[in-house]
Design a protein around this motif. Structure first.
Motif, mmCIF file in Angstrom:
data_model
loop_
_atom_site.group_PDB
_atom_site.id
_atom_site.type_symbol
_atom_site.label_atom_id
_atom_site.label_comp_id
_atom_site.label_asym_id
_atom_site.label_seq_id
_atom_site.Cartn_x
_atom_site.Cartn_y
_atom_site.Cartn_z
ATOM 1 N N ASP A 65 50.593 32.689 46.541
ATOM 2 C CA ASP A 65 49.788 32.941 45.337
ATOM 3 C C ASP A 65 49.961 31.778 44.358
ATOM 4 O O ASP A 65 48.992 31.221 43.831
ATOM 5 C CB ASP A 65 50.248 34.270 44.722
ATOM 6 N N GLY A 83 42.269 37.542 41.886
ATOM 7 C CA GLY A 83 41.418 38.732 41.997
ATOM 8 C C GLY A 83 41.583 39.402 43.346
ATOM 9 O O GLY A 83 41.611 40.625 43.455
ATOM 10 N N ARG A 111 32.563 31.930 38.035
ATOM 11 C CA ARG A 111 33.933 32.118 37.539
ATOM 12 C C ARG A 111 34.953 32.196 38.678
ATOM 13 O O ARG A 111 36.138 32.349 38.431
ATOM 14 C CB ARG A 111 34.016 33.397 36.691
ATOM 15 N N ARG A 112 34.467 32.141 39.926
ATOM 16 C CA ARG A 112 35.369 32.315 41.072
ATOM 17 C C ARG A 112 35.839 30.977 41.652
ATOM 18 O O ARG A 112 35.040 30.052 41.783
ATOM 19 C CB ARG A 112 34.674 33.110 42.180
HETATM 20 C C1 LIG Z 1 50.173 27.314 32.393
HETATM 21 C C2 LIG Z 1 49.213 27.739 33.439
HETATM 22 C C3 LIG Z 1 49.842 27.947 34.760
HETATM 23 C C4 LIG Z 1 48.917 28.208 35.886
HETATM 24 C C5 LIG Z 1 49.566 28.588 37.146
HETATM 25 C C6 LIG Z 1 50.040 30.010 37.105
HETATM 26 C C7 LIG Z 1 50.783 30.393 38.342
HETATM 27 C C8 LIG Z 1 50.922 31.892 38.428
HETATM 28 C C9 LIG Z 1 49.939 32.462 39.394
HETATM 29 C C10 LIG Z 1 49.996 33.945 39.438
HETATM 30 C C11 LIG Z 1 48.617 34.491 39.578
HETATM 31 C C12 LIG Z 1 48.664 35.993 39.494
HETATM 32 O O1 LIG Z 1 49.341 36.629 40.243
HETATM 33 S S1 LIG Z 1 47.737 36.708 38.288
HETATM 34 C C13 LIG Z 1 48.257 38.416 38.323
HETATM 35 C C14 LIG Z 1 47.513 39.255 39.319
HETATM 36 N N1 LIG Z 1 46.071 39.414 38.926
HETATM 37 C C15 LIG Z 1 45.715 40.245 37.950
HETATM 38 O O2 LIG Z 1 46.512 40.930 37.306
HETATM 39 C C16 LIG Z 1 44.218 40.297 37.635
HETATM 40 C C17 LIG Z 1 43.805 41.692 37.215
HETATM 41 N N2 LIG Z 1 42.305 41.765 37.138
HETATM 42 C C18 LIG Z 1 41.635 41.417 36.023
HETATM 43 O O3 LIG Z 1 42.249 41.103 34.973
HETATM 44 C C19 LIG Z 1 40.143 41.483 36.054
HETATM 45 O O4 LIG Z 1 39.741 42.328 37.113
HETATM 46 C C20 LIG Z 1 39.492 40.077 36.229
HETATM 47 C C21 LIG Z 1 39.868 39.184 35.025
HETATM 48 C C22 LIG Z 1 39.936 39.415 37.543
HETATM 49 C C23 LIG Z 1 37.977 40.229 36.306
HETATM 50 O O5 LIG Z 1 37.553 41.034 35.210
HETATM 51 P P1 LIG Z 1 36.319 40.602 34.253
HETATM 52 O O6 LIG Z 1 36.710 39.445 33.414
HETATM 53 O O7 LIG Z 1 35.833 41.853 33.564
HETATM 54 O O8 LIG Z 1 35.246 40.009 35.221
HETATM 55 P P2 LIG Z 1 34.099 40.745 36.095
HETATM 56 O O9 LIG Z 1 32.888 40.727 35.223
HETATM 57 O O10 LIG Z 1 34.571 42.017 36.681
HETATM 58 O O11 LIG Z 1 33.930 39.695 37.278
HETATM 59 C C24 LIG Z 1 33.645 38.316 37.029
HETATM 60 C C25 LIG Z 1 33.188 37.694 38.332
HETATM 61 O O12 LIG Z 1 34.313 37.683 39.236
HETATM 62 C C26 LIG Z 1 34.035 38.492 40.394
HETATM 63 N N3 LIG Z 1 35.237 39.267 40.712
HETATM 64 C C27 LIG Z 1 35.987 39.995 39.881
HETATM 65 N N4 LIG Z 1 37.028 40.521 40.533
HETATM 66 C C28 LIG Z 1 36.929 40.134 41.816
HETATM 67 C C29 LIG Z 1 37.706 40.353 42.982
HETATM 68 N N5 LIG Z 1 38.798 41.093 42.962
HETATM 69 N N6 LIG Z 1 37.321 39.749 44.117
HETATM 70 C C30 LIG Z 1 36.219 38.992 44.162
HETATM 71 N N7 LIG Z 1 35.432 38.735 43.096
HETATM 72 C C31 LIG Z 1 35.786 39.313 41.936
HETATM 73 C C32 LIG Z 1 32.895 39.401 39.986
HETATM 74 O O13 LIG Z 1 32.129 39.775 41.085
HETATM 75 C C33 LIG Z 1 32.109 38.507 39.029
HETATM 76 O O14 LIG Z 1 31.331 37.594 39.769
HETATM 77 P P3 LIG Z 1 29.909 37.084 39.248
HETATM 78 O O15 LIG Z 1 29.106 38.327 38.999
HETATM 79 O O16 LIG Z 1 30.201 36.305 37.974
HETATM 80 O O17 LIG Z 1 29.388 36.224 40.352
#
Ligand SMILES: CCCCCCCCCCCC(=O)SCCNC(=O)CCNC(=O)[C@H](O)C(C)(C)COP(=O)(O)OP(=O)(O)OC[C@H]1O[C@@H](n2cnc3c(N)ncnc32)[C@H](O)[C@@H]1OP(=O)(O)O
Length: 138
Positions: A65, A83, A111-112
């Motif tokens: 990740d 996501g 945004r992907r």
């Molecule tokens: C210093 C820096 C260090 C940087 C480096 C950091 C290193 C650390 C890395 C760790 C990374 C993690 O683990 S992060 C932690 C784990 N992840 C999370 O907790 C995320 C939880 N989920 C969310 O917060 C939310 O569901 C979002 C933000 C992902 C999406 O919500 P939203 O903002 O309301 O957006 P939404 O309108 O639903 O979707 C926007 C677009 O994305 C698409 N989309 C949304 N979700 C998905 C999905 N799961 N799979 C596919 N596509 C998706 C939609 O179809 C849409 O496409 P379109 O219609 O626009 O085409």
């Protein structure tokens, strides 16, 4: 190979440091400017294991990740969250052996960001393969 050390996130479970997160794995993340992938080298110890001697799959998922997240960060200052994450465990990862993880940015659509990753052993065998869709936070 031309590796650039990335700064990491101090509190991160994978790439943080022991002052900001005593439980961090403390892994260093590098960016290979020629091959365009992240590079994380690690030697797991017993504390990383699920079954004795066999590294926990959830922990390997955390490493890929991060490898993939930083493959985006290398060319983009926006914040992305994971996501969707897919992972295949092809060969067991053993504690005490050396491994390398690579994360690749495949493409961006709206945004992907579509990414992929591998973890390989010292002989070059692929042990773990992964893919993710990261979403740029508004
Ligand atoms: C210093 C820096 C260090 C940087 C480096 C950091 C290193 C650390 C890395 C760790 C990374 C993690 O683990 S992060 C932690 C784990 N992840 C999370 O907790 C995320 C939880 N989920 C969310 O917060 C939310 O569901 C979002 C933000 C992902 C999406 O919500 P939203 O903002 O309301 O957006 P939404 O309108 O639903 O979707 C926007 C677009 O994305 C698409 N989309 C949304 N979700 C998905 C999905 N799961 N799979 C596919 N596509 C998706 C939609 O179809 C849409 O496409 P379109 O219609 O626009 O085409």
């Amino acid at each position: 190979m031309s590796l650039v050390k990335l700064q990491g996130t101090p509190s991160c479970f994978v790439c943080g440091n022991e002052n900001d997160n005593p439980r961090s794995l403390g892994l260093n993340i590098f960016w290979d400017n020629e091959s365009r992938y992240t590079f994380i080298s690690f030697i797991p110890d017993e504390s990383w294991c699920g079954y004795e001697g066999m590294v926990h799959g959830g922990l390997l998922a955390a490493i890929i990740d991060d490898a993939m997240a930083w493959s985006i960060k290398a060319s983009d200052d926006d914040i992305y969250v994971t996501g969707k994450l897919t992972i295949s465990f092809r060969k067991e990862v053993r504690c005490g052996k050396k491994y390398v993880a690579h994360g690749f940015l495949e493409r961006k659509e709206g945004r992907r960001a579509y990414t992929s990753a591998v973890i390989k052993d010292e002989e070059g065998n692929t042990c773990v393969e992964g893919g993710a869709i990261f979403i740029r936070v508004k």
